[in-house]
Design a protein around this motif. Structure first.
Motif, PDB file in Angstrom:
ATOM      1  N   SER A  33      -0.221  -0.404 -10.365  1.00 32.77           N
ATOM      2  CA  SER A  33      -0.761   0.336  -9.519  1.00 32.77           C
ATOM      3  C   SER A  33      -1.833  -0.229  -8.579  1.00 32.77           C
ATOM      4  CB  SER A  33      -0.654   2.017  -9.310  1.00 32.77           C
ATOM      5  OG  SER A  33      -0.893   2.323 -10.655  1.00 32.77           O
ATOM      6  N   PHE A  82      -1.051  -3.228  -6.904  1.00 28.14           N
ATOM      7  CA  PHE A  82      -0.489  -3.077  -5.608  1.00 28.14           C
ATOM      8  C   PHE A  82      -1.328  -2.595  -4.504  1.00 28.14           C
ATOM      9  CE2 PHE A  82       3.800  -3.663  -7.795  1.00 28.14           C
ATOM     10  CZ  PHE A  82       4.295  -4.170  -6.896  1.00 28.14           C
ATOM     11  N   ALA A  83      -2.314  -1.745  -4.897  1.00 23.77           N
ATOM     12  CA  ALA A  83      -3.076  -1.131  -3.954  1.00 23.77           C
ATOM     13  C   ALA A  83      -4.302  -2.130  -3.289  1.00 23.77           C
ATOM     14  CB  ALA A  83      -3.979   0.137  -4.564  1.00 23.77           C
ATOM     15  N   GLY A 106       0.830  -1.298   0.122  1.00 24.35           N
ATOM     16  CA  GLY A 106      -0.133   0.069  -0.035  1.00 24.35           C
ATOM     17  C   GLY A 106       0.717   1.201  -0.090  1.00 24.35           C
ATOM     18  N   PRO A 125      -4.611  -5.046  -1.945  1.00 22.73           N
ATOM     19  CA  PRO A 125      -4.439  -5.450  -0.624  1.00 22.73           C
ATOM     20  C   PRO A 125      -4.783  -4.600   0.446  1.00 22.73           C
ATOM     21  CG  PRO A 125      -2.646  -6.229  -1.826  1.00 22.73           C
ATOM     22  CD  PRO A 125      -3.130  -5.412  -2.617  1.00 22.73           C
ATOM     23  N   LEU A 126      -4.469  -3.576   0.378  1.00 20.52           N
ATOM     24  CA  LEU A 126      -4.639  -2.198   1.329  1.00 20.52           C
ATOM     25  C   LEU A 126      -5.960  -1.942   1.125  1.00 20.52           C
ATOM     26  CD1 LEU A 126      -2.902   0.227   3.024  1.00 20.52           C
ATOM     27  CD2 LEU A 126      -4.141   1.269   0.967  1.00 20.52           C
ATOM     28  N   VAL A 127      -6.688  -1.874  -0.166  1.00 12.93           N
ATOM     29  CA  VAL A 127      -8.022  -1.204  -0.200  1.00 12.93           C
ATOM     30  C   VAL A 127      -8.871  -2.440   0.361  1.00 12.93           C
ATOM     31  CG1 VAL A 127      -9.716  -0.354  -1.841  1.00 12.93           C
ATOM     32  CG2 VAL A 127      -7.365   0.432  -2.100  1.00 12.93           C
ATOM     33  N   LEU A 144       4.467   4.851  -6.723  1.00 13.94           N
ATOM     34  CA  LEU A 144       3.802   4.945  -7.840  1.00 13.94           C
ATOM     35  C   LEU A 144       3.003   5.920  -8.053  1.00 13.94           C
ATOM     36  CD1 LEU A 144       2.795   1.271  -8.103  1.00 13.94           C
ATOM     37  CD2 LEU A 144       4.759   2.399  -8.855  1.00 13.94           C
ATOM     38  N   PHE A 155       3.943   1.597  -1.120  1.00 14.31           N
ATOM     39  CA  PHE A 155       4.464   1.671  -2.325  1.00 14.31           C
ATOM     40  C   PHE A 155       3.550   2.202  -3.414  1.00 14.31           C
ATOM     41  CE2 PHE A 155       5.653  -0.634  -6.478  1.00 14.31           C
ATOM     42  CZ  PHE A 155       6.833  -0.039  -6.600  1.00 14.31           C
ATOM     43  N   VAL A 156       2.418   1.906  -3.415  1.00 14.76           N
ATOM     44  CA  VAL A 156       1.666   2.522  -4.424  1.00 14.76           C
ATOM     45  C   VAL A 156       1.576   4.112  -4.014  1.00 14.76           C
ATOM     46  CG1 VAL A 156      -0.835   2.727  -5.262  1.00 14.76           C
ATOM     47  CG2 VAL A 156       0.267   0.590  -4.552  1.00 14.76           C
ATOM     48  N   LEU A 157       1.343   4.631  -2.720  1.00 10.55           N
ATOM     49  CA  LEU A 157       0.832   5.693  -2.226  1.00 10.55           C
ATOM     50  C   LEU A 157       2.127   6.640  -2.299  1.00 10.55           C
ATOM     51  CD1 LEU A 157      -1.292   4.973   0.728  1.00 10.55           C
ATOM     52  CD2 LEU A 157      -2.099   5.506  -1.706  1.00 10.55           C
TER      53      LEU A 157
END
Lengths: 293, 304
Positions: free
Chosen positions: B24, B27-28, A106, B30-32, A113, A108-110
């Motif tokens: 992206s 990658f996001a 998370g 799991p968090l979301v 990216l 890493f994206v925020l």
């Protein structure tokens, strides 16, 4: 460093009152801190190997009338402390893995990216930091009993503890903050070399972030070791319970000497973990203050 | 989405895809998902649930404000709210100055500071349940109890501690302070490393003594973190559960009944999830209001 001088200057240290008063205060505070910090643990160590009679009739006796080392294996086997500690470790390690996985990807994206919708997610994560945890206790329990859309119950599975612990805004934010401090040139260079996002993540960002990952891992393990209410609610099956949940339950049916050795065993591992990793640990907690500011 | 059809936006999607837009999202994910299920979802659901009758057996049913009126008229609520306030107040009195003093003191020690740190942090790594069970034993009301025998050496006591209506709450707060002081003092210490030391020089030249240097130089510089820690401590103590639950279960005679114990009782003993969430929402509302008020009141002090 900045420790060249503190509040008390060298000139102060020459004065009689400070010169003799300061060491005296130091000794007094040291005794107070030692009694408060180590005293109860030493008492527990002593009581863990004493007879029940000693513990009850003379709790403040310096030396027990007889050392009963068999308390420890007795607690381990008869009170099944070994099994509960196993559950606790399994829960803690699982929580650590799920937290690290969710928070590093998370962050890493925020942080790296930075998609267009990134700030919305960051804001939504940040917002949960300001809401008191009590608001989601009961609905979280109901979510775990019957997962929306999936309609499975996580109750009496370790997932019920592992997954919610990963939803930690605090961990996402401290990891994101660390990623933010990685120089952009490194990332651009990796991109020019043709690194994909996955490769960028596994080969550059994660290796560079070992210190913060270590801190989050430690804080998560200790935090999960201390957890009580949540595992009590979602793990009613005694065979799955961690030691914190099991202790108050078994306490009612065991004799006092075994209770004390059980408590001792429960305290031992986090204390040893802390003493081994104290440097990283204290730095991590200090950092926690930084983010709250 | 008419935009999707225009050639310009198709190029937009292509570049978005090539620049890693899809990855992206992966990658996001799991968090979301985790936050939707276990953080954002439950928060929204909590707000909804507080207007419903729900006991997990019958299908949920809208009942408007009746959960709130039920909770607010419960005769146990005033007592629980007062106890919680009392707990917060005592925790502030016991638990606020000690870590601050400890941190300022430790920061003055050059070589041995880490030792004080490690020792004072030790209680914070003891699992709370183990600490509470241990302290329950320390608080044994008989003359042979640990605290009673220590006080007995000085001819004081014996006290009934957890069995006494007036002492039960202070006893619980004492344990909570013991468990929490180390962690708070580490945070203050981290803040103290940022204090500008040249000001001490100036203060000393102006003839300020040691105490007035602490008061006028050190503390104002870490005022921001002190105020935040105070607020966090208040928010934490308003949600106290494990200590009263395990020490006394709310007794003796409801003297340690807190709001969170009441929520627990509604939900997990009476099975009334609507009332439990209604009370949670009320408590959360009070805490949010507290933070906002606190923010505005203290902003004036901290921006100097």
């Amino acid at each position: 460093m900045s420790y060249e001088r503190g509040i008390i200057s060298t000139a102060d240290r020459q004065r009689g009152l400070v010169r003799y008063g300061l060491p005296a205060i130091q000794v007094l505070i040291f005794i107070a801190v030692a009694i408060a910090g180590v005293g109860p643990l030493l008492w527990l160590l002593k009581s863990g190997v004493s007879t029940s009679q000693d513990i009850l009739s003379g709790p403040m006796q310096l030396w027990p009338s007889g050392i009963q080392l068999k308390n420890i294996p007795d607690a381990w086997n008869r009170v099944q402390i070994g099994a509960y500690l196993g559950n606790t470790a399994f829960i803690a390690i699982g929580s650590m893995i799920s937290t690290l996985f969710v928070c590093t990807t998370g962050a890493f994206v925020l942080s790296i990216l930075r998609p267009k919708w990134g700030p919305v997610v960051t804001g939504a994560v940040l917002a949960t930091l300001f809401l008191p945890g009590v608001i989601s206790l009961v609905p979280l329990y109901m979510t775990v009993l019957d997962m929306p859309l999936l309609h499975v119950s996580l109750q009496n599975t370790f997932w019920a503890v592992w997954l919610p612990s990963a939803a930690s805004a605090f961990n996402v934010l401290i990891i994101k903050r660390y990623f933010d401090s990685i120089p952009r040139e490194l990332i651009e260079a990796a991109r020019i070399d043709g690194a994909s996002n996955l490769r960028l993540f596994t080969a550059l960002i994660l290796p560079l972030s070992k210190p913060i990952i270590g801190v989050v891992a430690l804080l998560t393990v200790i935090g999960s070791w201390k957890e009580y209410l949540w595992p009590l609610l979602v793990l009613p099956d005694p065979r799955l319970q961690p030691i914190s949940v099991a202790l108050p339950r078994v306490q009612k049916t065991t004799e006092i000497s075994l209770q004390m050795s059980a408590l001792f065993l429960a305290v031992l591992i986090p204390v040893v973990l802390f003493l081994v990793f104290q440097k990283q640990f204290l730095r991590g907690v200090g950092m926690a203050g930084g983010i709250k500011e | 989405m008419s935009l999707l059809r225009s050639p310009q936006s198709r190029r937009g999607i292509a570049t978005w895809y090539r620049s890693g837009g899809l990855s992206s999202i992966f990658f996001a994910l799991p968090l979301v998902l985790i936050f939707l299920y276990f953080s954002w979802g439950p928060i929204v659901r909590g707000l909804v649930l507080s207007f419903q009758k729900n006991n997990l057996v019958a299908p949920p049913e809208w009942v408007g404000m009746s959960n709130f009126s039920y909770v607010l008229t419960d005769p146990q609520l005033p007592q629980a709210a007062l106890n919680t306030l009392y707990f917060a107040l005592l925790a502030l009195i016991f638990g606020f100055p000690v870590p601050l003093f400890l941190a300022v003191f430790i920061s003055e020690l050059r070589r041995t500071g880490w030792l004080y740190n490690v020792i004072s942090y030790l209680p914070a790594v003891v699992p709370p349940v183990a600490a509470i069970l241990l302290w329950t034993f320390f608080y044994d009301p008989s003359g042979a109890g640990v605290f009673n025998s220590i006080l007995g050496w000085f001819g004081i006591g014996p006290f009934a501690w957890l069995n006494s209506q007036s002492l039960a709450m202070p006893a619980i707060v004492l344990e909570a302070t013991w468990a929490g002081a180390g962690a708070t003092s580490i945070i203050y210490l981290a803040a103290l490393t940022g204090v500008r030391t040249e000001l001490y020089e100036a203060a000393e030249l102006d003839g300020a003594g040691i105490w007035s240097r602490v008061w006028h130089v050190t503390l104002p510089q870490i005022r921001g973190i002190i105020l935040i820690m105070m607020l966090l401590q208040l928010i934490g103590t308003f949600q106290v559960f494990t200590e009263p639950f395990l020490f006394t279960g709310g007794g003796p005679n409801n003297a340690t009944m807190t709001v969170l114990l009441l929520i627990y009782r509604y939900a997990f003993i009476n099975g009334d999830f609507g009332a439990a969430t209604a009370l949670s929402v009320l408590l959360a509302g009070v805490l949010c209001a507290l933070s906002v008020v606190y923010h505005f009141v203290t902003r004036r002090w901290s921006t100097t």
